[in-house]
Design a protein around this motif. Sequence first.
Motif, mmCIF file in Angstrom:
data_model
loop_
_atom_site.group_PDB
_atom_site.id
_atom_site.type_symbol
_atom_site.label_atom_id
_atom_site.label_comp_id
_atom_site.label_asym_id
_atom_site.label_seq_id
_atom_site.Cartn_x
_atom_site.Cartn_y
_atom_site.Cartn_z
ATOM 1 N N PHE A 5 0.834 -1.203 0.000
ATOM 2 C CA PHE A 5 0.000 0.000 0.000
ATOM 3 C C PHE A 5 0.866 1.248 0.000
ATOM 4 C CE2 PHE A 5 -4.396 -1.307 0.729
ATOM 5 C CZ PHE A 5 -4.225 -2.640 1.085
ATOM 6 N N ALA A 6 0.527 2.196 -0.855
ATOM 7 C CA ALA A 6 1.053 3.539 -0.671
ATOM 8 C C ALA A 6 0.303 4.172 0.496
ATOM 9 C CB ALA A 6 0.847 4.370 -1.931
ATOM 10 N N VAL A 7 0.970 5.057 1.205
ATOM 11 C CA VAL A 7 0.343 5.716 2.357
ATOM 12 C C VAL A 7 0.499 7.215 2.226
ATOM 13 C CG1 VAL A 7 0.367 6.008 4.857
ATOM 14 C CG2 VAL A 7 0.702 3.732 3.850
ATOM 15 N N GLY A 8 -0.570 7.907 2.506
ATOM 16 C CA GLY A 8 -0.546 9.359 2.475
ATOM 17 C C GLY A 8 -0.948 9.938 3.817
ATOM 18 N N TRP A 9 -0.479 11.148 4.057
ATOM 19 C CA TRP A 9 -0.906 11.931 5.213
ATOM 20 C C TRP A 9 -1.713 13.116 4.705
ATOM 21 C CZ3 TRP A 9 -0.711 10.834 10.262
ATOM 22 C CH2 TRP A 9 0.186 9.839 10.695
ATOM 23 N N PHE A 10 -2.788 13.378 5.419
ATOM 24 C CA PHE A 10 -3.691 14.472 5.074
ATOM 25 C C PHE A 10 -4.032 15.235 6.339
ATOM 26 C CE2 PHE A 10 -4.656 13.009 0.790
ATOM 27 C CZ PHE A 10 -4.229 11.689 0.869
ATOM 28 N N ARG A 11 -4.572 16.410 6.184
ATOM 29 C CA ARG A 11 -5.009 17.163 7.351
ATOM 30 C C ARG A 11 -6.252 17.952 7.013
ATOM 31 N NH1 ARG A 11 -0.224 21.781 7.953
ATOM 32 N NH2 ARG A 11 -0.777 22.991 6.079
ATOM 33 N N GLN A 12 -7.014 18.216 8.071
ATOM 34 C CA GLN A 12 -8.225 19.003 7.900
ATOM 35 C C GLN A 12 -8.362 19.953 9.067
ATOM 36 O OE1 GLN A 12 -11.803 16.724 7.236
ATOM 37 N NE2 GLN A 12 -12.821 18.480 6.289
ATOM 38 N N ALA A 13 -8.295 21.221 8.757
ATOM 39 C CA ALA A 13 -8.475 22.262 9.761
ATOM 40 C C ALA A 13 -9.958 22.612 9.854
ATOM 41 C CB ALA A 13 -7.660 23.495 9.377
ATOM 42 N N PRO A 14 -10.380 23.155 10.984
ATOM 43 C CA PRO A 14 -11.796 23.516 11.132
ATOM 44 C C PRO A 14 -12.272 24.438 10.019
ATOM 45 C CG PRO A 14 -10.671 23.672 13.230
ATOM 46 C CD PRO A 14 -9.607 23.423 12.205
ATOM 47 N N GLY A 15 -13.382 24.063 9.403
ATOM 48 C CA GLY A 15 -13.960 24.882 8.352
ATOM 49 C C GLY A 15 -13.287 24.793 7.012
ATOM 50 N N LYS A 16 -12.298 23.909 6.902
ATOM 51 C CA LYS A 16 -11.566 23.803 5.640
ATOM 52 C C LYS A 16 -11.683 22.391 5.083
ATOM 53 C CE LYS A 16 -8.172 27.435 6.474
ATOM 54 N NZ LYS A 16 -6.726 27.788 6.419
ATOM 55 N N ASP A 17 -11.388 22.252 3.804
ATOM 56 C CA ASP A 17 -11.390 20.946 3.168
ATOM 57 C C ASP A 17 -10.171 20.136 3.609
ATOM 58 O OD1 ASP A 17 -12.589 22.254 -0.014
ATOM 59 O OD2 ASP A 17 -13.691 21.592 1.767
ATOM 60 N N ARG A 18 -10.308 18.829 3.507
ATOM 61 C CA ARG A 18 -9.166 17.969 3.779
ATOM 62 C C ARG A 18 -8.133 18.165 2.668
ATOM 63 N NH1 ARG A 18 -10.438 11.997 5.872
ATOM 64 N NH2 ARG A 18 -11.731 13.369 7.165
ATOM 65 N N GLU A 19 -6.861 18.277 3.059
ATOM 66 C CA GLU A 19 -5.811 18.510 2.084
ATOM 67 C C GLU A 19 -4.677 17.520 2.266
ATOM 68 O OE1 GLU A 19 -4.144 22.412 2.572
ATOM 69 O OE2 GLU A 19 -3.444 22.034 4.611
ATOM 70 N N GLY A 20 -4.048 17.192 1.156
ATOM 71 C CA GLY A 20 -2.927 16.280 1.200
ATOM 72 C C GLY A 20 -1.675 16.957 1.729
ATOM 73 N N VAL A 21 -0.896 16.214 2.504
ATOM 74 C CA VAL A 21 0.357 16.719 3.058
ATOM 75 C C VAL A 21 1.551 16.018 2.411
ATOM 76 C CG1 VAL A 21 1.748 16.962 5.147
ATOM 77 C CG2 VAL A 21 -0.746 17.288 5.243
ATOM 78 N N SER A 22 1.492 14.693 2.360
ATOM 79 C CA SER A 22 2.606 13.927 1.825
ATOM 80 C C SER A 22 2.161 12.507 1.549
ATOM 81 C CB SER A 22 3.766 13.927 2.830
ATOM 82 O OG SER A 22 4.889 13.248 2.303
ATOM 83 N N CYS A 23 2.922 11.804 0.718
ATOM 84 C CA CYS A 23 2.640 10.387 0.488
ATOM 85 C C CYS A 23 3.922 9.668 0.123
ATOM 86 C CB CYS A 23 1.566 10.180 -0.571
ATOM 87 S SG CYS A 23 1.973 10.807 -2.207
ATOM 88 N N ILE A 24 3.888 8.348 0.275
ATOM 89 C CA ILE A 24 5.067 7.522 0.040
ATOM 90 C C ILE A 24 4.637 6.192 -0.556
ATOM 91 C CG2 ILE A 24 5.009 6.577 2.398
ATOM 92 C CD1 ILE A 24 8.107 6.612 2.337
#
Length: 124
Positions: A32-51
Amino acid sequence: QQRLVESGGGLVQPGGSLRLSCTASGSTLDNFAVGWFRQAPGKDREGVSCINYPGGGIKYADSEGRFTISRDNAKNMVYLDIQRLRPEDTAVYYCASEGGGRCYTLLPNEYDYWGQGTQVTVSS
């Protein structure tokens, strides 16, 4: 079905560092490739990094070099190290896996399985 579990979040002062961890409970992240994402209050989920699996093919959304993704396949773990944390990094951080093993994109809808997230709060 794959159950991902994140850990390592918490309250950090601006300028501090943090290591987030991701594992698959009861299954393996092999292939599996794995990604990190984040979601701040009131904002869309966004990608941070993947490997990719078993490694390499790393992508970062941030160009300042504050994020480092890595994986230890023997331990079934993927990590996200964050340095020089800023208040705007405050968000719930999620890891997600993609069954093709290749990190083609940081678009959330391209990932198959998700964890419940870990809260990162950057504040003095």
